[in-house]
Design a protein around this motif. Structure first.
Motif, PDB file in Angstrom:
ATOM      1  N   THR A  28     -21.200 -25.284   8.908  1.00 19.35           N
ATOM      2  CA  THR A  28     -21.218 -25.439  10.364  1.00 19.35           C
ATOM      3  C   THR A  28     -22.035 -26.638  10.831  1.00 19.35           C
ATOM      4  O   THR A  28     -22.018 -26.959  12.020  1.00 19.35           O
ATOM      5  CB  THR A  28     -21.773 -24.171  11.033  1.00 19.35           C
ATOM      6  OG1 THR A  28     -23.115 -23.952  10.581  1.00 19.35           O
ATOM      7  CG2 THR A  28     -20.932 -22.954  10.695  1.00 19.35           C
ATOM      8  N   CYS A  57     -13.031 -17.802   1.024  1.00 16.36           N
ATOM      9  CA  CYS A  57     -13.190 -18.091   2.456  1.00 16.36           C
ATOM     10  C   CYS A  57     -14.638 -18.277   2.875  1.00 16.36           C
ATOM     11  O   CYS A  57     -14.911 -18.743   3.983  1.00 16.36           O
ATOM     12  CB  CYS A  57     -12.563 -16.969   3.283  1.00 16.36           C
ATOM     13  SG  CYS A  57     -13.356 -15.358   3.087  1.00 16.36           S
ATOM     14  N   GLY A  60     -16.056 -18.017   6.584  1.00 18.53           N
ATOM     15  CA  GLY A  60     -14.929 -17.992   7.505  1.00 18.53           C
ATOM     16  C   GLY A  60     -14.802 -19.169   8.451  1.00 18.53           C
ATOM     17  O   GLY A  60     -14.062 -19.077   9.430  1.00 18.53           O
ATOM     18  N   THR A  63     -11.419 -20.546   7.931  1.00 16.19           N
ATOM     19  CA  THR A  63     -10.513 -19.428   8.221  1.00 16.19           C
ATOM     20  C   THR A  63     -10.138 -19.415   9.692  1.00 16.19           C
ATOM     21  O   THR A  63      -8.978 -19.193  10.053  1.00 16.19           O
ATOM     22  CB  THR A  63     -11.177 -18.092   7.848  1.00 16.19           C
ATOM     23  OG1 THR A  63     -11.722 -18.175   6.529  1.00 16.19           O
ATOM     24  CG2 THR A  63     -10.182 -16.951   7.922  1.00 16.19           C
ATOM     25  N   GLN A  64     -11.112 -19.647  10.554  1.00 11.34           N
ATOM     26  CA  GLN A  64     -10.857 -19.700  11.996  1.00 11.34           C
ATOM     27  C   GLN A  64      -9.781 -20.714  12.337  1.00 11.34           C
ATOM     28  O   GLN A  64      -8.874 -20.447  13.137  1.00 11.34           O
ATOM     29  CB  GLN A  64     -12.130 -20.079  12.741  1.00 11.34           C
ATOM     30  CG  GLN A  64     -13.089 -18.951  13.030  1.00 11.34           C
ATOM     31  CD  GLN A  64     -14.231 -19.440  13.900  1.00 11.34           C
ATOM     32  OE1 GLN A  64     -14.875 -20.446  13.589  1.00 11.34           O
ATOM     33  NE2 GLN A  64     -14.489 -18.743  14.981  1.00 11.34           N
ATOM     34  N   LYS A  65      -9.883 -21.885  11.744  1.00 11.84           N
ATOM     35  CA  LYS A  65      -8.943 -22.967  12.036  1.00 11.84           C
ATOM     36  C   LYS A  65      -7.579 -22.683  11.407  1.00 11.84           C
ATOM     37  O   LYS A  65      -6.529 -22.926  12.016  1.00 11.84           O
ATOM     38  CB  LYS A  65      -9.504 -24.291  11.528  1.00 11.84           C
ATOM     39  CG  LYS A  65     -10.892 -24.634  12.070  1.00 11.84           C
ATOM     40  CD  LYS A  65     -11.413 -25.914  11.456  1.00 11.84           C
ATOM     41  CE  LYS A  65     -12.856 -26.183  11.846  1.00 11.84           C
ATOM     42  NZ  LYS A  65     -13.041 -26.270  13.301  1.00 11.84           N
ATOM     43  N   ALA A  67      -6.273 -19.788  10.729  1.00 12.20           N
ATOM     44  CA  ALA A  67      -5.627 -18.635  11.360  1.00 12.20           C
ATOM     45  C   ALA A  67      -4.718 -19.045  12.511  1.00 12.20           C
ATOM     46  O   ALA A  67      -3.711 -18.368  12.784  1.00 12.20           O
ATOM     47  CB  ALA A  67      -6.681 -17.657  11.849  1.00 12.20           C
ATOM     48  N   GLU A  68      -5.050 -20.127  13.188  1.00  8.52           N
ATOM     49  CA  GLU A  68      -4.233 -20.588  14.305  1.00  8.52           C
ATOM     50  C   GLU A  68      -2.828 -20.974  13.856  1.00  8.52           C
ATOM     51  O   GLU A  68      -1.904 -20.992  14.670  1.00  8.52           O
ATOM     52  CB  GLU A  68      -4.900 -21.791  14.976  1.00  8.52           C
ATOM     53  CG  GLU A  68      -6.251 -21.475  15.603  1.00  8.52           C
ATOM     54  CD  GLU A  68      -6.912 -22.717  16.176  1.00  8.52           C
ATOM     55  OE1 GLU A  68      -6.271 -23.802  16.138  1.00  8.52           O
ATOM     56  OE2 GLU A  68      -8.049 -22.608  16.656  1.00  8.52           O
ATOM     57  N   ARG A  89     -17.276 -13.877  12.452  1.00  8.21           N
ATOM     58  CA  ARG A  89     -16.775 -15.129  12.998  1.00  8.21           C
ATOM     59  C   ARG A  89     -15.318 -15.003  13.453  1.00  8.21           C
ATOM     60  O   ARG A  89     -14.900 -15.646  14.423  1.00  8.21           O
ATOM     61  CB  ARG A  89     -16.897 -16.228  11.925  1.00  8.21           C
ATOM     62  CG  ARG A  89     -16.607 -17.630  12.423  1.00  8.21           C
ATOM     63  CD  ARG A  89     -16.794 -18.634  11.292  1.00  8.21           C
ATOM     64  NE  ARG A  89     -18.134 -18.552  10.736  1.00  8.21           N
ATOM     65  CZ  ARG A  89     -19.214 -19.110  11.261  1.00  8.21           C
ATOM     66  NH1 ARG A  89     -19.107 -19.815  12.369  1.00  8.21           N
ATOM     67  NH2 ARG A  89     -20.393 -18.972  10.695  1.00  8.21           N
ATOM     68  N   CYS A  90     -14.553 -14.174  12.768  1.00 10.89           N
ATOM     69  CA  CYS A  90     -13.119 -14.068  13.033  1.00 10.89           C
ATOM     70  C   CYS A  90     -12.749 -12.725  13.667  1.00 10.89           C
ATOM     71  O   CYS A  90     -11.585 -12.303  13.592  1.00 10.89           O
ATOM     72  CB  CYS A  90     -12.340 -14.270  11.744  1.00 10.89           C
ATOM     73  SG  CYS A  90     -12.603 -15.873  10.959  1.00 10.89           S
ATOM     74  N   ASN A  92     -12.146 -11.847  16.557  1.00 10.31           N
ATOM     75  CA  ASN A  92     -11.132 -11.912  17.623  1.00 10.31           C
ATOM     76  C   ASN A  92      -9.787 -12.423  17.113  1.00 10.31           C
ATOM     77  O   ASN A  92      -8.929 -12.814  17.924  1.00 10.31           O
ATOM     78  CB  ASN A  92     -11.621 -12.811  18.760  1.00 10.31           C
ATOM     79  CG  ASN A  92     -11.801 -14.257  18.308  1.00 10.31           C
ATOM     80  OD1 ASN A  92     -12.036 -14.513  17.125  1.00 10.31           O
ATOM     81  ND2 ASN A  92     -11.697 -15.189  19.233  1.00 10.31           N
ATOM     82  N   LEU A  93      -9.590 -12.426  15.806  1.00  7.26           N
ATOM     83  CA  LEU A  93      -8.348 -12.928  15.204  1.00  7.26           C
ATOM     84  C   LEU A  93      -7.644 -11.792  14.465  1.00  7.26           C
ATOM     85  O   LEU A  93      -7.881 -11.571  13.278  1.00  7.26           O
ATOM     86  CB  LEU A  93      -8.662 -14.083  14.246  1.00  7.26           C
ATOM     87  CG  LEU A  93      -9.328 -15.309  14.873  1.00  7.26           C
ATOM     88  CD1 LEU A  93      -9.774 -16.291  13.799  1.00  7.26           C
ATOM     89  CD2 LEU A  93      -8.375 -15.982  15.859  1.00  7.26           C
TER      90      LEU A  93
END
Length: 207
Positions: A28, A57, A60, A63-65, A67-68, A89-90, A92-93
């Motif tokens: 990060t 992962c 994550g 992973t966030q990016k 997942a889109e 971190r994820c 909401n996915l």
């Protein structure tokens, strides 16, 4: 650690690393890592994938990016401590699910149209790496993609290095995988160019 060691790096190594820091590799905060993640996502050959698999992962961040661009995404890691951060971190996915897996001894049985194998291979013995390679090949749908990203240089905690890992997928795999080369060549920008030689990226497609 050398290539003659009989076992791949265990999950306990990663657990201990996470006990010292929630982001021990600077995912990060490091400009290198942020640029590499940006390049990785930009290198994806399609806008959207139906069912993707991320090996390693960590916490994550990518992973966030990723997942889109995925209808469904299975992300796994050796360390349950890292996965705790990734789940937060994820959270909401809903298309993302996390599992603790020791690759290659544990491996999903489903099929994927994208597998991301990033910064994991050099923690494996040659034997485990070759087993992982075969399981990745078997798990890819025809026409599915494998994107590999690994740091090139040796590190004390690595068993192998990125060059060995990527070359192992090129060796005796032509009947299964079409090598599409380094996908960064068409979009190297100034911030990416500063670091692109430090890591290797290769894209393959399942025949």
């Amino acid at each position: 650690m050398t290539a003659s060691d009989p076992k791949s790096v265990p999950s306990s190594f990663f657990d201990e690393t996470y006990r010292g820091s929630s982001d021990p590799w600077g995912y990060t905060s490091s400009f290198y890592e942020i640029s590499k993640f940006r390049a990785t996502i930009r290198a994806l050959p399609k806008v959207q994938f139906k069912n993707a698999f991320e090996i390693g992962c960590a916490i994550g961040v990518i992973t966030q990016k990723l997942a889109e661009k995925c209808d469904r995404l299975l992300s796994v890691d050796y360390s349950e401590l890292g996965l705790e951060e990734a789940r937060k971190r994820c959270a909401n996915l809903p298309q993302v699910r996390f599992e603790q897996m020791q690759i290659p001894q544990q491996f999903p049985t489903e099929k994927f149209d994208l597998i991301l194998f990033s910064e994991v291979g050099y923690y494996l013995t040659t034997e485990d790496l070759l087993e992982t390679k075969q399981k990745i090949i078997d798990s890819l749908l025809p026409g599915g993609y494998l994107l590999m990203v690994h740091y090139r240089l040796p590190v004390e905690s690595f068993i192998l290095n990125g060059e060995i890992v990527h070359d192992s997928f090129l060796h005796e795999s032509a009947q299964f995988l079409k090598h599409l080369g380094d996908p960064r060549k068409g979009f190297l920008m100034l911030d990416l160019a500063r670091h692109h030689k430090r890591y290797r990226m290769d894209l393959f497609q399942r025949l």
